[in-house]
Design a protein around this motif. Structure first.
Motif, PDB file in Angstrom:
ATOM      1  N   PRO A  16       0.442   7.333   4.343  1.00 60.66           N
ATOM      2  CA  PRO A  16       1.661   7.896   4.434  1.00 60.66           C
ATOM      3  C   PRO A  16       2.324   8.322   5.953  1.00 60.66           C
ATOM      4  CG  PRO A  16      -0.247   9.432   4.273  1.00 60.66           C
ATOM      5  CD  PRO A  16      -0.699   8.315   4.038  1.00 60.66           C
ATOM      6  N   GLY A  17       1.135   7.921   7.228  1.00 59.10           N
ATOM      7  CA  GLY A  17       1.758   8.163   8.384  1.00 59.10           C
ATOM      8  C   GLY A  17       2.556   6.923   8.587  1.00 59.10           C
ATOM      9  N   VAL A  18       1.746   5.849   8.020  1.00 58.74           N
ATOM     10  CA  VAL A  18       2.220   4.733   9.189  1.00 58.74           C
ATOM     11  C   VAL A  18       4.465   5.078   8.017  1.00 58.74           C
ATOM     12  CG1 VAL A  18       2.884   2.056   8.208  1.00 58.74           C
ATOM     13  CG2 VAL A  18       0.895   3.123   8.753  1.00 58.74           C
ATOM     14  N   VAL A  19       4.991   5.391   6.491  1.00 60.29           N
ATOM     15  CA  VAL A  19       5.172   5.514   6.087  1.00 60.29           C
ATOM     16  C   VAL A  19       6.707   5.915   6.850  1.00 60.29           C
ATOM     17  CG1 VAL A  19       7.012   6.080   4.143  1.00 60.29           C
ATOM     18  CG2 VAL A  19       4.558   4.911   3.950  1.00 60.29           C
ATOM     19  N   ARG A  20       6.199   7.493   7.159  1.00 62.00           N
ATOM     20  CA  ARG A  20       6.651   8.431   7.667  1.00 62.00           C
ATOM     21  C   ARG A  20       7.252   7.971  10.073  1.00 62.00           C
ATOM     22  NH1 ARG A  20       2.886  11.780   6.791  1.00 62.00           N
ATOM     23  NH2 ARG A  20       1.947  12.026   8.601  1.00 62.00           N
ATOM     24  N   HIS A  21       6.500   7.103  10.280  1.00 67.01           N
ATOM     25  CA  HIS A  21       6.681   6.237  11.493  1.00 67.01           C
ATOM     26  C   HIS A  21       7.728   5.699  11.236  1.00 67.01           C
ATOM     27  CE1 HIS A  21       6.439   4.577  15.386  1.00 67.01           C
ATOM     28  NE2 HIS A  21       5.398   3.815  15.315  1.00 67.01           N
ATOM     29  N   ALA A  22       7.546   4.540  10.229  1.00 64.20           N
ATOM     30  CA  ALA A  22       8.848   3.438   9.682  1.00 64.20           C
ATOM     31  C   ALA A  22      10.328   4.676   8.972  1.00 64.20           C
ATOM     32  CB  ALA A  22       8.292   2.856   8.559  1.00 64.20           C
ATOM     33  N   VAL A  54       1.291  -1.316  -0.571  1.00 69.47           N
ATOM     34  CA  VAL A  54       0.155  -0.060  -0.546  1.00 69.47           C
ATOM     35  C   VAL A  54       0.844   1.341   0.152  1.00 69.47           C
ATOM     36  CG1 VAL A  54      -1.437   0.980   1.250  1.00 69.47           C
ATOM     37  CG2 VAL A  54      -1.782  -1.110   1.283  1.00 69.47           C
ATOM     38  N   ALA A  55       1.912   1.461   0.975  1.00 72.52           N
ATOM     39  CA  ALA A  55       2.635   2.233   1.270  1.00 72.52           C
ATOM     40  C   ALA A  55       3.710   2.665  -0.278  1.00 72.52           C
ATOM     41  CB  ALA A  55       3.800   2.096   1.770  1.00 72.52           C
ATOM     42  N   LEU A 113       0.355   2.655  15.445  1.00 71.47           N
ATOM     43  CA  LEU A 113      -0.624   3.575  15.267  1.00 71.47           C
ATOM     44  C   LEU A 113      -1.709   2.716  15.176  1.00 71.47           C
ATOM     45  CD1 LEU A 113       1.863   5.156  11.734  1.00 71.47           C
ATOM     46  CD2 LEU A 113       1.879   5.601  14.114  1.00 71.47           C
ATOM     47  N   LEU A 114      -2.085   2.448  15.614  1.00 70.71           N
ATOM     48  CA  LEU A 114      -3.631   0.725  15.740  1.00 70.71           C
ATOM     49  C   LEU A 114      -4.340   2.373  16.421  1.00 70.71           C
ATOM     50  CD1 LEU A 114      -3.660  -2.892  16.163  1.00 70.71           C
ATOM     51  CD2 LEU A 114      -4.097  -1.185  14.191  1.00 70.71           C
ATOM     52  N   GLU A 115      -4.449   3.082  17.302  1.00 71.95           N
ATOM     53  CA  GLU A 115      -4.801   4.199  18.305  1.00 71.95           C
ATOM     54  C   GLU A 115      -4.863   5.468  16.864  1.00 71.95           C
ATOM     55  OE1 GLU A 115      -6.229   2.645  20.297  1.00 71.95           O
ATOM     56  OE2 GLU A 115      -5.402   1.402  20.505  1.00 71.95           O
ATOM     57  N   ARG A 116      -4.592   5.706  16.259  1.00 70.40           N
ATOM     58  CA  ARG A 116      -4.121   6.740  16.189  1.00 70.40           C
ATOM     59  C   ARG A 116      -4.038   7.334  14.062  1.00 70.40           C
ATOM     60  NH1 ARG A 116       0.588   6.246  19.043  1.00 70.40           N
ATOM     61  NH2 ARG A 116       2.187   6.984  17.446  1.00 70.40           N
ATOM     62  N   ASP A 117      -3.602   6.257  13.720  1.00 65.88           N
ATOM     63  CA  ASP A 117      -3.610   6.396  12.497  1.00 65.88           C
ATOM     64  C   ASP A 117      -4.375   5.554  11.578  1.00 65.88           C
ATOM     65  OD1 ASP A 117      -1.340   6.985   9.715  1.00 65.88           O
ATOM     66  OD2 ASP A 117      -2.925   5.419  10.154  1.00 65.88           O
ATOM     67  N   PRO A 118      -5.705   6.300  10.777  1.00 65.07           N
ATOM     68  CA  PRO A 118      -7.139   5.448   9.576  1.00 65.07           C
ATOM     69  C   PRO A 118      -6.405   4.195   9.084  1.00 65.07           C
ATOM     70  CG  PRO A 118      -7.254   8.146   9.977  1.00 65.07           C
ATOM     71  CD  PRO A 118      -5.595   7.847  10.447  1.00 65.07           C
ATOM     72  N   ASP A 119      -5.219   5.162   8.477  1.00 67.25           N
ATOM     73  CA  ASP A 119      -4.522   3.869   6.984  1.00 67.25           C
ATOM     74  C   ASP A 119      -4.518   2.866   8.001  1.00 67.25           C
ATOM     75  OD1 ASP A 119      -5.414   5.416   5.165  1.00 67.25           O
ATOM     76  OD2 ASP A 119      -3.388   6.408   5.290  1.00 67.25           O
ATOM     77  N   ALA A 120      -3.100   2.837   8.973  1.00 63.47           N
ATOM     78  CA  ALA A 120      -2.884   1.853   9.970  1.00 63.47           C
ATOM     79  C   ALA A 120      -4.478   0.897  10.869  1.00 63.47           C
ATOM     80  CB  ALA A 120      -2.129   1.609  11.355  1.00 63.47           C
ATOM     81  N   TRP A 145      -7.278   0.442   8.972  1.00 62.35           N
ATOM     82  CA  TRP A 145      -8.094  -0.106   7.718  1.00 62.35           C
ATOM     83  C   TRP A 145      -6.923  -1.541   7.880  1.00 62.35           C
ATOM     84  CZ3 TRP A 145      -4.744  -0.570   2.891  1.00 62.35           C
ATOM     85  CH2 TRP A 145      -6.103  -0.747   2.415  1.00 62.35           C
ATOM     86  N   LEU A 146      -5.405  -1.291   7.213  1.00 61.78           N
ATOM     87  CA  LEU A 146      -4.445  -2.128   6.517  1.00 61.78           C
ATOM     88  C   LEU A 146      -5.051  -3.221   8.205  1.00 61.78           C
ATOM     89  CD1 LEU A 146      -1.094  -0.325   6.197  1.00 61.78           C
ATOM     90  CD2 LEU A 146      -2.435  -1.836   4.669  1.00 61.78           C
ATOM     91  N   PHE A 147      -4.834  -3.060   9.167  1.00 56.56           N
ATOM     92  CA  PHE A 147      -4.950  -3.788   9.826  1.00 56.56           C
ATOM     93  C   PHE A 147      -5.848  -4.695  10.019  1.00 56.56           C
ATOM     94  CE2 PHE A 147      -5.520  -5.155  14.677  1.00 56.56           C
ATOM     95  CZ  PHE A 147      -4.335  -5.923  15.075  1.00 56.56           C
ATOM     96  N   ASP A 148      -7.317  -4.325   9.791  1.00 49.35           N
ATOM     97  CA  ASP A 148      -8.552  -4.609   9.563  1.00 49.35           C
ATOM     98  C   ASP A 148      -8.350  -5.708   8.778  1.00 49.35           C
ATOM     99  OD1 ASP A 148     -11.242  -4.800  10.429  1.00 49.35           O
ATOM    100  OD2 ASP A 148     -11.947  -3.690   8.200  1.00 49.35           O
ATOM    101  N   ALA A 149      -7.988  -5.463   7.266  1.00 49.08           N
ATOM    102  CA  ALA A 149      -8.182  -6.148   6.608  1.00 49.08           C
ATOM    103  C   ALA A 149      -7.468  -7.626   6.322  1.00 49.08           C
ATOM    104  CB  ALA A 149      -7.358  -5.118   5.327  1.00 49.08           C
ATOM    105  N   TRP A 150      -5.846  -7.593   7.228  1.00 51.17           N
ATOM    106  CA  TRP A 150      -5.482  -8.435   7.698  1.00 51.17           C
ATOM    107  C   TRP A 150      -6.046  -9.069   8.709  1.00 51.17           C
ATOM    108  CZ3 TRP A 150      -2.928  -9.538  13.121  1.00 51.17           C
ATOM    109  CH2 TRP A 150      -2.601 -10.536  12.650  1.00 51.17           C
ATOM    110  N   CYS A 151      -6.816  -8.830   9.514  1.00 50.70           N
ATOM    111  CA  CYS A 151      -7.585 -10.015  10.409  1.00 50.70           C
ATOM    112  C   CYS A 151      -9.132 -10.466   9.479  1.00 50.70           C
ATOM    113  CB  CYS A 151      -7.948  -8.698  11.581  1.00 50.70           C
ATOM    114  SG  CYS A 151      -7.899  -8.334  13.011  1.00 50.70           S
TER     115      CYS A 151
END
Ligand SMILES: [Zn+2]
Length: 314
Positions: free
Chosen positions: A201-207, A194-195, A221-228, A230-236
């Motif tokens: 972008p928030g996940v990329v900045r963090h990494a 995705v990146a 970033l689960l608590e504060r980044d909607p992209d994170a 969304w990615l986690f939910d898709a993986w679940c």
């Protein structure tokens, strides 16, 4: 009982007091040694850690249990272990028995997770499925109150169930294995994909960079980044797909998820349950089961191996 957890970069041996079923075991003493499991010297490291631990023991243990990520056959010989290549072909149980004079049992680490969950959290359940979501996906199945081993000792390897025919290539030689979609490493891979297309972008900045993104950057970033999120939910959703297969096949009373992602256990359990309810009716309708996400922790592997030793020697 002494439990030994053989990881990719360390060996942890622990003296563990195993009380009755339903009681969490207690670690009395431990010995940690840095060791590369992909070199033959890992055998000496295991023996060294055990020798020092046993020299200090006030009571002689009743057995030794060893857990590692890999295929261990019914006689305890390690057949395949991508992360512990130094042990492949070794008759570890016979070697340790000879050296220390204690009954020794070697098994897959996910079988250890299954035995721990059965002993500690669900002693009354006759059928239990445990999966570990880490670099790959491990599994352990308790059927009729006993660990299911299979004809060759390789039962309970759900990571290589094919969930997408002709899907992503897996190091095992197949395509579309569940662990290519639902392991901890797969979460990182999905985030990098995705990146690389300009997303998250928030996940990329963090990494720091697209290439550096791992599953841990997403879960941080689960608590504060909607992209994170969304990615986690898709993986679940991928986790739920494999669990749905196990549910229709085995109809367990308890499903245990263990492994490195269990720090987010509450959210993981909730999202996986939502996917199961929404998308996999055959797996959940009219079935009562409990989904547990186990806390894990740095000593969980050694405790599980000790329980396995206790379970096999009793
Ligand atoms: Zn595979």
């Amino acid at each position: 009982v002494v439990g030994v957890d053989v990881g990719g970069t360390k060996v942890l041996a622990a003296s563990v007091e195993v009380a009755g079923v339903g009681v969490a075991p207690t670690v009395l003493d431990r010995e940690l040694e840095a060791s590369r499991a992909d070199t033959p010297e890992v055998l000496e490291r295991i023996e060294g850690a055990l020798a020092r631990l046993l020299a200090r023991a006030e009571v002689s243990p009743s057995a030794i249990g060893v857990g590692l990520a890999g295929f261990v056959d019914r006689s305890g010989i390690v057949r395949r272990a991508p992360n512990a290549a130094g042990l492949v072909g070794a008759d570890l149980a016979a070697r340790l028995e000879q050296r220390f004079g204690l009954p020794t049992f070697v098994d897959n680490d996910a079988n250890c997770v299954a035995v721990t969950a059965h002993h500690t959290s669900a002693p009354d359940s006759s059928d239990l499925v445990a999966v570990t979501l880490g670099t790959g996906i491990g599994g352990g199945l308790v059927v009729g109150g006993r660990l299911l081993r299979g004809a060759n000792g390789f039962a309970g390897e759900p990571g290589h169930m094919v969930v997408v025919e002709d899907g992503l290539p897996c190091p095992c030689g197949q395509r579309g294995c569940w662990e290519r979609y639902a392991s901890g490493s797969a979460l990182g891979e999905q985030a990098r994909t995705v990146a690389a297309a300009g997303g998250a972008p928030g996940v990329v900045r963090h990494a720091g960079s697209v290439e550096a993104v791992t599953g841990a950057h997403v879960t941080d970033l689960l608590e504060r980044d909607p992209d994170a999120r969304w990615l986690f939910d898709a993986w679940c959703g991928h986790v739920a797909a494999g669990l749905a297969n196990l549910l229709v096949l085995l109809d367990p009373e308890v499903v245990v998820i263990g492994g490195g992602l269990s720090a987010h256990g509450e959210l993981l359990g909730r999202l996986v349950t939502e996917h199961l309810d929404r998308r996999f009716p055959a797996a959940v309708q009219d079935r009562e089961f409990e989904l547990l996400v186990t806390p894990g922790g740095p000593e969980a592997g050694a405790v599980g191996a000790a329980l396995l030793g206790a379970y096999q020697s009793s």
